[in-house]
Design a protein around this motif. Sequence first.
Motif, PDB file in Angstrom:
ATOM      1  N   ALA A  13     -31.990  39.897  94.112  1.00 36.20           N
ATOM      2  CA  ALA A  13     -33.022  38.934  93.967  1.00 36.20           C
ATOM      3  C   ALA A  13     -34.301  39.536  94.440  1.00 36.20           C
ATOM      4  N   SER A  14     -34.374  40.095  95.540  1.00 34.85           N
ATOM      5  CA  SER A  14     -35.703  40.899  96.103  1.00 34.85           C
ATOM      6  C   SER A  14     -35.182  42.068  96.804  1.00 34.85           C
ATOM      7  N   GLY A  15     -36.254  42.847  96.923  1.00 36.16           N
ATOM      8  CA  GLY A  15     -35.933  44.222  97.348  1.00 36.16           C
ATOM      9  C   GLY A  15     -35.211  45.260  96.469  1.00 36.16           C
ATOM     10  N   GLU A  16     -34.506  46.170  97.022  1.00 40.69           N
ATOM     11  CA  GLU A  16     -33.735  47.198  96.183  1.00 40.69           C
ATOM     12  C   GLU A  16     -32.392  47.483  96.717  1.00 40.69           C
ATOM     13  N   LEU A  17     -31.489  47.463  96.240  1.00 41.22           N
ATOM     14  CA  LEU A  17     -30.037  47.809  96.550  1.00 41.22           C
ATOM     15  C   LEU A  17     -29.738  48.948  95.622  1.00 41.22           C
ATOM     16  N   THR A  18     -28.924  50.202  96.284  1.00 37.22           N
ATOM     17  CA  THR A  18     -28.155  51.168  95.668  1.00 37.22           C
ATOM     18  C   THR A  18     -26.737  50.740  95.857  1.00 37.22           C
ATOM     19  N   GLU A  19     -26.200  51.048  94.706  1.00 39.19           N
ATOM     20  CA  GLU A  19     -24.806  51.061  94.519  1.00 39.19           C
ATOM     21  C   GLU A  19     -24.266  52.463  94.195  1.00 39.19           C
ATOM     22  N   GLN A  20     -23.307  52.964  94.992  1.00 34.65           N
ATOM     23  CA  GLN A  20     -22.408  54.136  94.764  1.00 34.65           C
ATOM     24  C   GLN A  20     -21.164  53.598  94.420  1.00 34.65           C
ATOM     25  N   SER A  21     -20.529  54.032  93.266  1.00 32.85           N
ATOM     26  CA  SER A  21     -19.090  53.718  92.815  1.00 32.85           C
ATOM     27  C   SER A  21     -18.421  54.606  92.249  1.00 32.85           C
ATOM     28  N   LEU A  22     -17.124  54.541  92.039  1.00 34.41           N
ATOM     29  CA  LEU A  22     -15.993  55.479  91.520  1.00 34.41           C
ATOM     30  C   LEU A  22     -15.896  55.024  89.969  1.00 34.41           C
TER      31      LEU A  22
ATOM     32  N   ARG B 162     -20.643  57.742  90.868  1.00 33.33           N
ATOM     33  CA  ARG B 162     -21.908  57.196  89.815  1.00 33.33           C
ATOM     34  C   ARG B 162     -22.721  56.580  91.069  1.00 33.33           C
ATOM     35  N   GLN B 163     -24.239  56.565  90.733  1.00 35.76           N
ATOM     36  CA  GLN B 163     -25.083  55.866  91.565  1.00 35.76           C
ATOM     37  C   GLN B 163     -25.973  55.157  90.788  1.00 35.76           C
ATOM     38  N   ARG B 164     -26.324  53.988  91.173  1.00 37.74           N
ATOM     39  CA  ARG B 164     -27.390  53.299  90.300  1.00 37.74           C
ATOM     40  C   ARG B 164     -28.329  52.577  91.580  1.00 37.74           C
ATOM     41  N   THR B 165     -29.507  52.097  90.950  1.00 37.81           N
ATOM     42  CA  THR B 165     -30.602  51.401  91.816  1.00 37.81           C
ATOM     43  C   THR B 165     -30.821  50.057  91.137  1.00 37.81           C
ATOM     44  N   LEU B 166     -30.733  48.961  91.866  1.00 37.93           N
ATOM     45  CA  LEU B 166     -30.966  47.870  91.380  1.00 37.93           C
ATOM     46  C   LEU B 166     -32.069  47.083  92.028  1.00 37.93           C
ATOM     47  N   SER B 167     -33.048  46.807  91.532  1.00 38.52           N
ATOM     48  CA  SER B 167     -34.230  46.193  91.879  1.00 38.52           C
ATOM     49  C   SER B 167     -34.582  44.823  91.636  1.00 38.52           C
TER      50      SER B 167
ATOM     51  N   GLY C 117     -15.199  45.395  86.490  1.00 45.23           N
ATOM     52  CA  GLY C 117     -13.730  44.956  86.441  1.00 45.23           C
ATOM     53  C   GLY C 117     -12.999  44.833  87.742  1.00 45.23           C
ATOM     54  N   PRO C 118     -11.730  44.589  87.632  1.00 47.04           N
ATOM     55  CA  PRO C 118     -10.937  44.168  88.682  1.00 47.04           C
ATOM     56  C   PRO C 118     -10.313  45.285  89.802  1.00 47.04           C
ATOM     57  N   HIS C 119     -10.916  46.553  89.121  1.00 49.50           N
ATOM     58  CA  HIS C 119     -10.284  47.750  89.846  1.00 49.50           C
ATOM     59  C   HIS C 119     -11.558  48.488  90.436  1.00 49.50           C
ATOM     60  N   HIS C 120     -12.713  48.038  90.475  1.00 51.23           N
ATOM     61  CA  HIS C 120     -13.852  48.569  90.926  1.00 51.23           C
ATOM     62  C   HIS C 120     -14.069  49.170  92.483  1.00 51.23           C
ATOM     63  N   VAL C 121     -14.311  50.017  92.774  1.00 51.12           N
ATOM     64  CA  VAL C 121     -14.474  50.631  94.096  1.00 51.12           C
ATOM     65  C   VAL C 121     -16.086  51.072  94.420  1.00 51.12           C
ATOM     66  N   HIS C 122     -16.649  50.477  95.360  1.00 49.80           N
ATOM     67  CA  HIS C 122     -17.999  50.877  95.570  1.00 49.80           C
ATOM     68  C   HIS C 122     -18.421  50.616  96.764  1.00 49.80           C
ATOM     69  N   GLN C 123     -19.559  51.052  97.224  1.00 51.13           N
ATOM     70  CA  GLN C 123     -20.391  50.525  98.294  1.00 51.13           C
ATOM     71  C   GLN C 123     -21.744  50.294  97.935  1.00 51.13           C
ATOM     72  N   VAL C 124     -22.427  49.162  98.566  1.00 50.14           N
ATOM     73  CA  VAL C 124     -23.650  48.679  98.271  1.00 50.14           C
ATOM     74  C   VAL C 124     -24.533  49.167  99.374  1.00 50.14           C
ATOM     75  N   LEU C 125     -25.963  49.414  99.124  1.00 49.08           N
ATOM     76  CA  LEU C 125     -26.657  49.759 100.550  1.00 49.08           C
ATOM     77  C   LEU C 125     -28.124  49.500 100.171  1.00 49.08           C
ATOM     78  N   ASN C 126     -28.957  48.873 101.388  1.00 52.31           N
ATOM     79  CA  ASN C 126     -30.257  48.985 101.339  1.00 52.31           C
ATOM     80  C   ASN C 126     -30.710  50.126 102.066  1.00 52.31           C
ATOM     81  N   LEU C 127     -31.197  50.929 101.207  1.00 51.05           N
ATOM     82  CA  LEU C 127     -31.746  52.369 101.946  1.00 51.05           C
ATOM     83  C   LEU C 127     -32.995  52.350 102.343  1.00 51.05           C
ATOM     84  N   SER C 128     -33.669  51.169 102.138  1.00 51.62           N
ATOM     85  CA  SER C 128     -35.090  50.956 102.686  1.00 51.62           C
ATOM     86  C   SER C 128     -35.222  51.139 104.225  1.00 51.62           C
ATOM     87  N   GLY C 129     -36.276  51.847 104.631  1.00 55.38           N
ATOM     88  CA  GLY C 129     -36.349  51.816 106.110  1.00 55.38           C
ATOM     89  C   GLY C 129     -37.035  50.514 106.697  1.00 55.38           C
TER      90      GLY C 129
END
Length: 180
Positions: free
Chosen positions: A87-96, A116-121, A129-141
């Motif tokens: 919704a605001s800012g930027e998040l990075t998703e790292q997934s398998l 895989r890595q994607r940035t969502l602003s 899907g139901p077998h998704h493994v990931h981490q979501v990060l706010n890399l902004s300082g």
Amino acid sequence: MPDVRTPERPAAADQDGGPSASALLDFVRRTAADSALVASLPLDPEGRTWIRLNGPGGSEAWLIGWPPGTGTGWHDHGGSHGAFATASGELTEQSLTAQLPTEGWKTLELADDVDRQRTLSDGRGRAFGPHHVHQVLNLSGETHAVSVHAYYPPLPLMRRYSRNGPVLRLEAVEQPEEWT
């Protein structure tokens, strides 16, 4: 925190009558565009904050604030499919990209090409899907991020993983009562 109701539109259904991943993506994108709702989320400089939302078709949904430098760690959603949008800012998703077995293992060695890595602003989102493994990060300082997440069926559990290079280790299984 109190539940917040967001406007709902009819959602496409998956095989069991619940909303599909694409319907959840539509919901999180529309909700992320609700500036009054996003502004109602109290932000804490020390940790994530959240408000539980009423998702479409019996789904579980959350509005989440991410202080600079925070993240989820590696996890899955216990067999639920879902979507999230920034919704605001930027998040990075790292997934398998590999589908992992859900039971009977503690440690797996991952192949070289599964990351895989994607940035969502602002306003960008993704479904999974139901077998998704990931981490979501706010890399902004310095900048908070806010996002909307939805899952169907409502999360029965979450598995938490640690990762050291190609080695993924199951660390914990969390139950819903641990998130409220």
